[in-house]
Motif scaffolding. Structure first.
Motif, PDB file in Angstrom:
ATOM      1  N   PHE A 116       0.811  -1.206   0.000  1.00  0.00           N
ATOM      2  CA  PHE A 116       0.000   0.000   0.000  1.00  0.00           C
ATOM      3  C   PHE A 116       0.853   1.269   0.000  1.00  0.00           C
ATOM      4  CE2 PHE A 116      -2.580  -3.399   1.588  1.00  0.00           C
ATOM      5  CZ  PHE A 116      -3.806  -3.180   1.001  1.00  0.00           C
ATOM      6  N   THR A 117       2.167   1.123  -0.071  1.00  0.00           N
ATOM      7  CA  THR A 117       3.057   2.283  -0.122  1.00  0.00           C
ATOM      8  C   THR A 117       3.342   2.645  -1.571  1.00  0.00           C
ATOM      9  OG1 THR A 117       5.063   0.945  -0.073  1.00  0.00           O
ATOM     10  CG2 THR A 117       4.166   1.641   2.055  1.00  0.00           C
ATOM     11  N   PHE A 118       3.804   3.871  -1.774  1.00  0.00           N
ATOM     12  CA  PHE A 118       4.082   4.329  -3.133  1.00  0.00           C
ATOM     13  C   PHE A 118       5.216   3.545  -3.754  1.00  0.00           C
ATOM     14  CE2 PHE A 118       6.408   7.132  -6.042  1.00  0.00           C
ATOM     15  CZ  PHE A 118       5.438   7.264  -7.022  1.00  0.00           C
ATOM     16  N   ARG A 119       6.255   3.278  -3.015  1.00  0.00           N
ATOM     17  CA  ARG A 119       7.421   2.592  -3.585  1.00  0.00           C
ATOM     18  C   ARG A 119       7.070   1.210  -4.119  1.00  0.00           C
ATOM     19  NH1 ARG A 119      11.578   4.227   1.097  1.00  0.00           N
ATOM     20  NH2 ARG A 119      11.925   6.374   0.413  1.00  0.00           N
ATOM     21  N   ARG A 120       6.323   0.441  -3.368  1.00  0.00           N
ATOM     22  CA  ARG A 120       5.970  -0.905  -3.814  1.00  0.00           C
ATOM     23  C   ARG A 120       5.047  -0.840  -5.027  1.00  0.00           C
ATOM     24  NH1 ARG A 120       6.149  -6.095  -1.497  1.00  0.00           N
ATOM     25  NH2 ARG A 120       7.970  -5.152  -0.553  1.00  0.00           N
ATOM     26  N   ARG A 121       4.071   0.053  -4.987  1.00  0.00           N
ATOM     27  CA  ARG A 121       3.160   0.162  -6.127  1.00  0.00           C
ATOM     28  C   ARG A 121       3.892   0.675  -7.357  1.00  0.00           C
ATOM     29  NH1 ARG A 121      -2.318   2.764  -4.029  1.00  0.00           N
ATOM     30  NH2 ARG A 121      -2.771   2.627  -6.242  1.00  0.00           N
ATOM     31  N   TYR A 122       4.846   1.555  -7.162  1.00  0.00           N
ATOM     32  CA  TYR A 122       5.665   2.061  -8.258  1.00  0.00           C
ATOM     33  C   TYR A 122       6.444   0.916  -8.902  1.00  0.00           C
ATOM     34  CZ  TYR A 122       8.971   5.331 -10.453  1.00  0.00           C
ATOM     35  OH  TYR A 122       9.730   6.032 -11.340  1.00  0.00           O
ATOM     36  N   LEU A 123       7.073   0.064  -8.093  1.00  0.00           N
ATOM     37  CA  LEU A 123       7.830  -1.074  -8.615  1.00  0.00           C
ATOM     38  C   LEU A 123       6.933  -2.065  -9.352  1.00  0.00           C
ATOM     39  CD1 LEU A 123      10.325  -1.767  -5.711  1.00  0.00           C
ATOM     40  CD2 LEU A 123      10.849  -0.861  -7.968  1.00  0.00           C
ATOM     41  N   VAL A 124       5.777  -2.354  -8.802  1.00  0.00           N
ATOM     42  CA  VAL A 124       4.862  -3.285  -9.457  1.00  0.00           C
ATOM     43  C   VAL A 124       4.367  -2.704 -10.772  1.00  0.00           C
ATOM     44  CG1 VAL A 124       2.630  -4.466  -9.246  1.00  0.00           C
ATOM     45  CG2 VAL A 124       4.199  -4.435  -7.320  1.00  0.00           C
ATOM     46  N   ASP A 125       4.091  -1.410 -10.806  1.00  0.00           N
ATOM     47  CA  ASP A 125       3.660  -0.780 -12.057  1.00  0.00           C
ATOM     48  C   ASP A 125       4.756  -0.823 -13.116  1.00  0.00           C
ATOM     49  OD1 ASP A 125       1.094  -0.239 -11.258  1.00  0.00           O
ATOM     50  OD2 ASP A 125       1.506   1.803 -10.611  1.00  0.00           O
ATOM     51  N   ILE A 126       5.998  -0.709 -12.706  1.00  0.00           N
ATOM     52  CA  ILE A 126       7.105  -0.821 -13.666  1.00  0.00           C
ATOM     53  C   ILE A 126       7.180  -2.248 -14.210  1.00  0.00           C
ATOM     54  CG2 ILE A 126       9.618  -0.812 -13.865  1.00  0.00           C
ATOM     55  CD1 ILE A 126       9.613   1.648 -12.064  1.00  0.00           C
ATOM     56  N   VAL A 127       7.023  -3.252 -13.355  1.00  0.00           N
ATOM     57  CA  VAL A 127       7.022  -4.648 -13.813  1.00  0.00           C
ATOM     58  C   VAL A 127       5.854  -4.886 -14.767  1.00  0.00           C
ATOM     59  CG1 VAL A 127       6.711  -7.045 -13.051  1.00  0.00           C
ATOM     60  CG2 VAL A 127       8.254  -5.526 -11.813  1.00  0.00           C
ATOM     61  N   ILE A 128       4.684  -4.349 -14.437  1.00  0.00           N
ATOM     62  CA  ILE A 128       3.521  -4.471 -15.320  1.00  0.00           C
ATOM     63  C   ILE A 128       3.822  -3.846 -16.677  1.00  0.00           C
ATOM     64  CG2 ILE A 128       1.166  -3.606 -15.683  1.00  0.00           C
ATOM     65  CD1 ILE A 128       0.690  -4.067 -12.680  1.00  0.00           C
ATOM     66  N   SER A 129       4.446  -2.683 -16.687  1.00  0.00           N
ATOM     67  CA  SER A 129       4.768  -2.013 -17.946  1.00  0.00           C
ATOM     68  C   SER A 129       5.767  -2.823 -18.770  1.00  0.00           C
ATOM     69  CB  SER A 129       5.340  -0.620 -17.678  1.00  0.00           C
ATOM     70  OG  SER A 129       4.380   0.197 -17.086  1.00  0.00           O
ATOM     71  N   ILE A 130       6.757  -3.386 -18.114  1.00  0.00           N
ATOM     72  CA  ILE A 130       7.753  -4.195 -18.834  1.00  0.00           C
ATOM     73  C   ILE A 130       7.092  -5.410 -19.481  1.00  0.00           C
ATOM     74  CG2 ILE A 130       9.759  -5.691 -18.494  1.00  0.00           C
ATOM     75  CD1 ILE A 130      10.745  -3.624 -16.426  1.00  0.00           C
ATOM     76  N   ILE A 131       6.190  -6.059 -18.762  1.00  0.00           N
ATOM     77  CA  ILE A 131       5.484  -7.211 -19.331  1.00  0.00           C
ATOM     78  C   ILE A 131       4.594  -6.761 -20.482  1.00  0.00           C
ATOM     79  CG2 ILE A 131       3.786  -9.022 -18.854  1.00  0.00           C
ATOM     80  CD1 ILE A 131       4.935  -9.181 -16.021  1.00  0.00           C
ATOM     81  N   LEU A 132       3.939  -5.617 -20.333  1.00  0.00           N
ATOM     82  CA  LEU A 132       3.056  -5.130 -21.394  1.00  0.00           C
ATOM     83  C   LEU A 132       3.812  -4.814 -22.678  1.00  0.00           C
ATOM     84  CD1 LEU A 132       0.633  -2.817 -19.406  1.00  0.00           C
ATOM     85  CD2 LEU A 132      -0.029  -4.748 -20.835  1.00  0.00           C
ATOM     86  N   PHE A 133       5.059  -4.399 -22.574  1.00  0.00           N
ATOM     87  CA  PHE A 133       5.825  -4.043 -23.765  1.00  0.00           C
ATOM     88  C   PHE A 133       5.999  -5.225 -24.720  1.00  0.00           C
ATOM     89  CE2 PHE A 133       7.492  -0.090 -21.752  1.00  0.00           C
ATOM     90  CZ  PHE A 133       7.176   0.765 -22.790  1.00  0.00           C
ATOM     91  N   GLN A 134       5.902  -6.439 -24.256  1.00  0.00           N
ATOM     92  CA  GLN A 134       6.078  -7.593 -25.140  1.00  0.00           C
ATOM     93  C   GLN A 134       4.755  -8.105 -25.705  1.00  0.00           C
ATOM     94  OE1 GLN A 134       5.636 -11.241 -24.644  1.00  0.00           O
ATOM     95  NE2 GLN A 134       4.302 -10.846 -22.916  1.00  0.00           N
ATOM     96  N   MET A 135       3.654  -7.397 -25.477  1.00  0.00           N
ATOM     97  CA  MET A 135       2.333  -7.878 -25.899  1.00  0.00           C
ATOM     98  C   MET A 135       1.774  -7.132 -27.105  1.00  0.00           C
ATOM     99  SD  MET A 135       0.429  -8.787 -22.396  1.00  0.00           S
ATOM    100  CE  MET A 135       1.032 -10.105 -21.386  1.00  0.00           C
TER     101      MET A 135
END
Length: 160
Positions: free
Chosen positions: A83-102
């Motif tokens: 629920f902190t900004f740092r963790r959500r920021y990291l997860v959003d970056i991982v989501i974006s990296i996965i999305l780039f290959q789709m």
């Protein structure tokens, strides 16, 4: 209704919409995959499944629903950092990296997700009260010091 509350509600709604669109892109990638090679199909299925799970967790964290589950996650010390900004920021970056290959839809949604991350960060710089309403404060290594009347002070190693 205060402007900070409206701004917070707008960002929560926008985040929820982006996570739902990311889930749709991942499901489309699963259903419409056109690579005939077995290995690439397995990798696509794995990435799409991971993306759907991450987006569902982030959607639950963003909307605070179901309330029983999110309250249990907030109480647990090991999952409270979601629920902190740092963790959500990291997860959003991982989501974006996965999305780039789709494919092109994934690239568009990855850019939208990254823009959402940056806009929320700029929200924190400009409207700190709204930012604090969106996220929990980062976990600090705090201990309660009974000698100072119950104040919380930063824990420092006295042996160092």
């Amino acid at each position: 209704m205060s402007s900070n509350h409206r701004l917070t509600r707008s960002f929560r709604t926008l985040s929820a919409i982006v996570y739902l669109l990311n889930i749709i892109v991942a499901i489309q990638c699963l259903v419409l995959r056109d690579l005939p090679q077995y290995l690439f199909e397995k990798v696509e299925i794995t990435f799409a499944t991971i993306l759907v799970l991450l987006c569902l967790v982030m959607l639950m964290v963003t909307t605070n629903t179901p309330s029983l589950l999110t309250k249990a996650l907030q109480r647990n010390p090991s999952t409270r950092s979601m629920f902190t900004f740092r963790r959500r920021y990291l997860v959003d970056i991982v989501i974006s990296i996965i999305l780039f290959q789709m494919g092109y839809k994934g690239i568009i949604m990855a850019i939208v997700t990254m823009l959402l991350i940056l806009s929320i960060r700029f929200l924190g710089v400009r409207y700190s009260e709204a930012f604090n309403e969106l996220f929990l404060p980062p976990e600090l290594d705090l201990i309660q010091d009974d000698t100072i009347g119950g104040d919380y002070t930063r824990h420092e190693d006295v042996n160092a």
